[in-house]
Design a protein around this motif. Structure first.
Motif, short mmCIF file in Angstrom:
data_model
loop_
_atom_site.label_atom_id
_atom_site.label_comp_id
_atom_site.label_asym_id
_atom_site.label_seq_id
_atom_site.Cartn_x
_atom_site.Cartn_y
_atom_site.Cartn_z
N GLU A 105 37.90 94.67 16.18
CA GLU A 105 36.84 94.11 17.01
C GLU A 105 37.35 93.01 17.94
N ILE A 106 38.18 92.13 17.40
CA ILE A 106 38.62 90.99 18.22
C ILE A 106 39.57 91.42 19.34
N SER A 107 40.22 92.55 19.17
CA SER A 107 41.12 93.06 20.21
C SER A 107 40.41 93.96 21.22
N SER A 108 39.11 94.19 21.00
CA SER A 108 38.36 95.06 21.89
C SER A 108 37.89 94.30 23.13
N ASP A 109 37.35 95.03 24.09
CA ASP A 109 36.83 94.43 25.33
C ASP A 109 35.31 94.26 25.28
N TYR A 110 34.73 94.47 24.12
CA TYR A 110 33.27 94.40 24.00
C TYR A 110 32.80 92.97 24.29
N VAL A 111 31.83 92.83 25.17
CA VAL A 111 31.37 91.52 25.62
C VAL A 111 30.82 90.69 24.45
N TYR A 112 30.14 91.32 23.52
CA TYR A 112 29.50 90.60 22.43
C TYR A 112 30.28 90.71 21.13
N LYS A 113 31.59 90.84 21.23
CA LYS A 113 32.40 91.05 20.03
C LYS A 113 32.33 89.88 19.05
N TYR A 114 32.15 88.66 19.55
CA TYR A 114 32.11 87.51 18.63
C TYR A 114 30.81 87.48 17.84
N ASP A 115 29.77 88.10 18.36
CA ASP A 115 28.55 88.27 17.56
C ASP A 115 28.79 89.25 16.43
N VAL A 116 29.51 90.33 16.74
CA VAL A 116 29.86 91.31 15.71
C VAL A 116 30.74 90.67 14.65
#
Length: 300
Positions: A149-160
């Protein structure tokens, strides 16, 4: 005991880097493998100290962990939930430990529930878990999801990732705790718990604003924070400094009260509230007992 380790010191001294987002307003989170952290020649035992950040770590193999005044013997794999209030260190049985851990600040969790409401982070809780290989593998899968997750480009990854921290806490709550083994001689344990008490007491001072209030003001509250019985804390302090817990707290509160009366223009009610007295009359009685004069007379 070594001084509290800041998140900045952790990155610079242990990781050799300082992330650009470490001081962002929404708090900080990161996840690592043990290989990233220890390097080729790790030094053990690690310094016994508090950190100003939270850590959840899974480390494979047997361990000895010193946490507050307790010593935990982990036989299989260690899952540790460390918080900024309690100092700790750990020594693995293997030269090169394997595992993963995440670090995060209080601000990162603010507004999304309080992890201190969970037994793993409460006084008297069991923050060190001993996992069999099967349970350890399940926890490692969760860490692997964090890495992805932390290496992804997802904008809300820190919520995940925040949700995954809570998931990790709940996994820990369902697993069995390690056994506590008293290994130190009594004098060493007494010195350490006495040092922890004085550190917790002094961390509440000086009072620098009328919105700042002491959080720990009774012997029972200090004993709870230190994970010891109040009678044990009293006995330790009586043997080491010749005074009870209540006497030491009262003397420190009285000292701070004198300083505030002398160096500020705050009214008596404001000073009373800052020192943990909801009723000003109780503060006046306390001050007179400690100083043989009233706050008004002392200020005059």
């Amino acid at each position: 005991m070594k001084e509290m380790e800041s998140l900045e010191v952790f990155y610079r001294d242990k990781m050799g880097i300082l992330p650009s987002d470490i001081f962002r307003r929404t708090g900080h989170f990161n996840v690592f493998t043990m290989e990233d952290y220890t390097g080729p020649k790790p030094a053990y035992p690690m310094p016994y100290s508090r950190k100003d950040y939270y850590k959840i770590a899974l480390i494979k193999g047997a361990h000895t962990v010193e946490y507050a005044d307790q010593t935990f013997e982990v036989q299989y794999n260690m899952l540790m939930f460390a918080n900024p209030q309690i100092p700790y260190n750990w020594t693995p049985s293997s030269v090169q430990p394997v595992g993963a851990f995440c670090v995060f600040t209080e601000d990162y969790m603010k507004g999304f529930g309080s992890i201190t409401d969970y037994p793993l982070y409460q006084p008297g809780g069991t923050p060190i878990l001993d996992l069999n290989d099967e349970d350890a593998a399940k926890v490692m899968e969760l860490f692997q999801r964090m890495f992805a997750e932390i290496s992804s480009d997802y904008v809300y990854k820190y919520d995940v990732l925040r949700n995954q921290v809570f998931e990790l806490i709940h996994v820990g709550l369902k697993l069995r705790p390690a056994l506590t083994v008293k290994r130190e001689v009594e004098s060493n344990a007494s010195n350490r718990i006495g040092s922890l008490f004085h550190e917790l007491l002094e961390r509440q001072f000086p009072i620098e604003s009328t919105v700042q209030q002491v959080r720990l003001k009774t012997a029972g509250e200090f004993a709870g924070q230190l994970n010891v019985h109040i009678n044990h804390l009293n006995r330790v302090l009586k043997n080491t400094v010749g005074k009870t817990t209540t006497q030491l707290i009262s003397e420190r509160l009285a000292s701070e009260a004198r300083a505030l009366l002398k160096h500020t223009n705050w009214n008596i009610g404001e000073i009373a509230w800052c020192l943990g007295f909801d009723d000003t009359s109780n503060f006046i009685k306390f001050f007179k007992k400690q100083n043989l004069t009233t706050p008004h007379q002392f200020r005059s």
